[in-house]
Write a protein that holds these residues in place. Sequence first.
Motif, mmCIF file in Angstrom:
data_model
loop_
_atom_site.group_PDB
_atom_site.id
_atom_site.type_symbol
_atom_site.label_atom_id
_atom_site.label_comp_id
_atom_site.label_asym_id
_atom_site.label_seq_id
_atom_site.Cartn_x
_atom_site.Cartn_y
_atom_site.Cartn_z
ATOM 1 N N GLN A 209 -3.449 -55.885 15.387
ATOM 2 C CA GLN A 209 -2.912 -54.738 16.141
ATOM 3 C C GLN A 209 -1.419 -54.893 16.388
ATOM 4 O O GLN A 209 -0.654 -53.934 16.289
ATOM 5 N N MET A 210 -0.994 -56.107 16.705
ATOM 6 C CA MET A 210 0.429 -56.350 16.975
ATOM 7 C C MET A 210 1.286 -56.126 15.725
ATOM 8 O O MET A 210 2.385 -55.611 15.802
ATOM 9 N N LYS A 211 0.731 -56.514 14.579
ATOM 10 C CA LYS A 211 1.471 -56.339 13.311
ATOM 11 C C LYS A 211 1.676 -54.864 12.985
ATOM 12 O O LYS A 211 2.616 -54.491 12.290
ATOM 13 N N GLN A 212 0.755 -54.023 13.488
ATOM 14 C CA GLN A 212 0.835 -52.589 13.180
ATOM 15 C C GLN A 212 1.719 -51.817 14.166
ATOM 16 O O GLN A 212 1.921 -50.612 14.010
ATOM 17 N N ALA A 213 2.235 -52.501 15.169
ATOM 18 C CA ALA A 213 3.083 -51.827 16.167
ATOM 19 C C ALA A 213 4.377 -51.340 15.525
ATOM 20 O O ALA A 213 4.838 -51.880 14.507
ATOM 21 N N ALA A 214 4.955 -50.300 16.108
ATOM 22 C CA ALA A 214 6.218 -49.753 15.593
ATOM 23 C C ALA A 214 7.303 -50.829 15.577
ATOM 24 O O ALA A 214 8.098 -50.921 14.638
ATOM 25 N N GLN A 215 7.327 -51.631 16.639
ATOM 26 C CA GLN A 215 8.275 -52.753 16.694
ATOM 27 C C GLN A 215 7.500 -54.035 17.008
ATOM 28 O O GLN A 215 7.365 -54.422 18.172
ATOM 29 N N PRO A 216 6.982 -54.696 15.971
ATOM 30 C CA PRO A 216 6.156 -55.884 16.201
ATOM 31 C C PRO A 216 6.935 -56.984 16.931
ATOM 32 O O PRO A 216 8.097 -57.225 16.646
ATOM 33 N N ASP A 217 6.276 -57.611 17.890
ATOM 34 C CA ASP A 217 6.864 -58.728 18.623
ATOM 35 C C ASP A 217 6.623 -60.000 17.805
ATOM 36 O O ASP A 217 5.595 -60.644 17.909
ATOM 37 N N GLU A 218 7.624 -60.327 16.975
ATOM 38 C CA GLU A 218 7.451 -61.425 16.011
ATOM 39 C C GLU A 218 7.183 -62.767 16.698
ATOM 40 O O GLU A 218 6.410 -63.577 16.205
ATOM 41 N N GLN A 219 7.822 -62.997 17.854
ATOM 42 C CA GLN A 219 7.641 -64.259 18.575
ATOM 43 C C GLN A 219 6.189 -64.430 19.018
ATOM 44 O O GLN A 219 5.600 -65.490 18.874
ATOM 45 N N LYS A 220 5.642 -63.333 19.574
ATOM 46 C CA LYS A 220 4.261 -63.381 20.055
ATOM 47 C C LYS A 220 3.285 -63.524 18.892
ATOM 48 O O LYS A 220 2.303 -64.266 18.986
ATOM 49 N N ILE A 221 3.565 -62.812 17.813
ATOM 50 C CA ILE A 221 2.701 -62.897 16.624
ATOM 51 C C ILE A 221 2.679 -64.335 16.112
ATOM 52 O O ILE A 221 1.624 -64.887 15.792
ATOM 53 N N LYS A 222 3.865 -64.954 16.088
ATOM 54 C CA LYS A 222 3.982 -66.341 15.620
ATOM 55 C C LYS A 222 3.173 -67.285 16.531
ATOM 56 O O LYS A 222 2.446 -68.164 16.056
ATOM 57 N N LYS A 223 3.310 -67.074 17.838
ATOM 58 C CA LYS A 223 2.595 -67.911 18.822
ATOM 59 C C LYS A 223 1.079 -67.774 18.655
ATOM 60 O O LYS A 223 0.351 -68.763 18.584
ATOM 61 N N PHE A 224 0.603 -66.524 18.580
ATOM 62 C CA PHE A 224 -0.840 -66.292 18.451
ATOM 63 C C PHE A 224 -1.381 -66.798 17.110
ATOM 64 O O PHE A 224 -2.505 -67.288 17.034
ATOM 65 N N THR A 225 -0.585 -66.672 16.063
ATOM 66 C CA THR A 225 -1.007 -67.148 14.736
ATOM 67 C C THR A 225 -1.158 -68.663 14.749
ATOM 68 O O THR A 225 -2.103 -69.215 14.171
ATOM 69 N N GLN A 226 -0.227 -69.327 15.430
ATOM 70 C CA GLN A 226 -0.316 -70.790 15.567
ATOM 71 C C GLN A 226 -1.581 -71.188 16.338
ATOM 72 O O GLN A 226 -2.309 -72.097 15.938
ATOM 73 N N GLU A 227 -1.848 -70.470 17.446
ATOM 74 C CA GLU A 227 -3.047 -70.759 18.236
ATOM 75 C C GLU A 227 -4.311 -70.551 17.407
ATOM 76 O O GLU A 227 -5.245 -71.353 17.462
ATOM 77 N N LEU A 228 -4.321 -69.470 16.631
ATOM 78 C CA LEU A 228 -5.478 -69.182 15.785
ATOM 79 C C LEU A 228 -5.701 -70.302 14.768
ATOM 80 O O LEU A 228 -6.837 -70.714 14.529
ATOM 81 N N SER A 229 -4.617 -70.822 14.204
ATOM 82 C CA SER A 229 -4.774 -71.897 13.207
ATOM 83 C C SER A 229 -5.314 -73.174 13.859
ATOM 84 O O SER A 229 -6.124 -73.879 13.276
ATOM 85 N N TRP A 230 -4.894 -73.459 15.106
ATOM 86 C CA TRP A 230 -5.444 -74.620 15.824
ATOM 87 C C TRP A 230 -6.942 -74.447 16.076
ATOM 88 O O TRP A 230 -7.725 -75.377 15.897
ATOM 89 N N ILE A 231 -7.318 -73.240 16.510
ATOM 90 C CA ILE A 231 -8.736 -72.961 16.801
ATOM 91 C C ILE A 231 -9.562 -73.119 15.521
ATOM 92 O O ILE A 231 -10.617 -73.761 15.524
ATOM 93 N N GLU A 232 -9.062 -72.542 14.446
ATOM 94 C CA GLU A 232 -9.810 -72.597 13.180
ATOM 95 C C GLU A 232 -9.932 -74.023 12.661
ATOM 96 O O GLU A 232 -10.954 -74.402 12.076
ATOM 97 N N GLU A 233 -8.886 -74.825 12.867
ATOM 98 C CA GLU A 233 -8.931 -76.245 12.507
ATOM 99 C C GLU A 233 -10.127 -76.924 13.184
ATOM 100 O O GLU A 233 -10.886 -77.652 12.566
ATOM 101 N N GLU A 234 -10.271 -76.680 14.486
ATOM 102 C CA GLU A 234 -11.351 -77.292 15.248
ATOM 103 C C GLU A 234 -12.726 -76.770 14.815
ATOM 104 O O GLU A 234 -13.677 -77.522 14.712
ATOM 105 N N LEU A 235 -12.788 -75.471 14.574
ATOM 106 C CA LEU A 235 -14.066 -74.864 14.162
ATOM 107 C C LEU A 235 -14.497 -75.401 12.789
ATOM 108 O O LEU A 235 -15.667 -75.649 12.543
ATOM 109 N N ASN A 236 -13.535 -75.601 11.915
ATOM 110 C CA ASN A 236 -13.847 -76.075 10.562
ATOM 111 C C ASN A 236 -14.264 -77.539 10.556
ATOM 112 O O ASN A 236 -14.922 -77.999 9.623
ATOM 113 N N HIS A 237 -13.858 -78.276 11.598
ATOM 114 C CA HIS A 237 -14.273 -79.681 11.687
ATOM 115 C C HIS A 237 -15.424 -79.851 12.676
ATOM 116 O O HIS A 237 -15.734 -80.960 13.073
ATOM 117 N N GLY A 238 -16.015 -78.723 13.114
ATOM 118 C CA GLY A 238 -17.063 -78.771 14.142
ATOM 119 C C GLY A 238 -18.401 -79.232 13.581
ATOM 120 O O GLY A 238 -18.627 -79.271 12.409
#
Length: 238
Positions: A209-238
């Motif tokens: 949803q953030m990527k589709q915004a008229a003016q995407p908040d790149e900092q927030k997108i970067k932060k959330f993407t990093q968090e998602l990759s950490w979560i997925e790392e843990e799930l994949n090693h679960g």
Amino acid sequence: MEQYNLKLSERLIAVAEFLPKRAKFADIGSDHAYLPCFVCLHDEQALAIAGEVNRGPFESAQKNVSKQGLEERIVVRLGNGLEVINEDDHIEQIVIAGMGGGLITNILDKGVEKLSTVNRLILQPNVDARQIRVWLNEHQFDLTAERILEENGHIYEILVADRNGVHPYKSEMIEKQLLLGPYLMEEKSSIFLKKWREEASKLKLVIEQMKQAAQPDEQKIKKFTQELSWIEEELNHG
């Protein structure tokens, strides 16, 4: 004995298990003083302060303490946050359970001078445990235990921190550990995996949803993407 007829939720029983024998604790936002009554009924040397910010729950807590015959060992006080603690109480543990992480850290911030005699904090946020881990890390309280449990369709985390405990974070992965919980990451229980599978799904939607915004908040997108990759790392090693 009739007075033992006190049913406590699984969540609060888990919180109580982190109090030592002969505890001298304050329960902030005490929810009718159920936890102090339960602890004092099961440990004849425990003492407690039950703090309530609103008159209704305060009066209800007084009634419950009286009903259990515990007026000598549980003091019910009306006040905001840690205001209910005095220096001569010599409180050693503080419980704050059933609030948001932001509200819990706010209570601790506002009453930080009341923590001088306190050697253990037992905190159970309903949301945003990360904020509490950050606060503890900045205030000389070391996270020493974590517990995750599910009750009535809700997942709860309990964070336990001790003054002069053992620092649980590794510098190269501290941000990931603050988000997910260093002990919970190690244990990787089925409830932990369930929680973070749900969080990953939500985060993916938010990022899209953030990527589709008229003016995407790149900092927030970067932060959330990093968090998602950490979560997925843990799930994949679960």
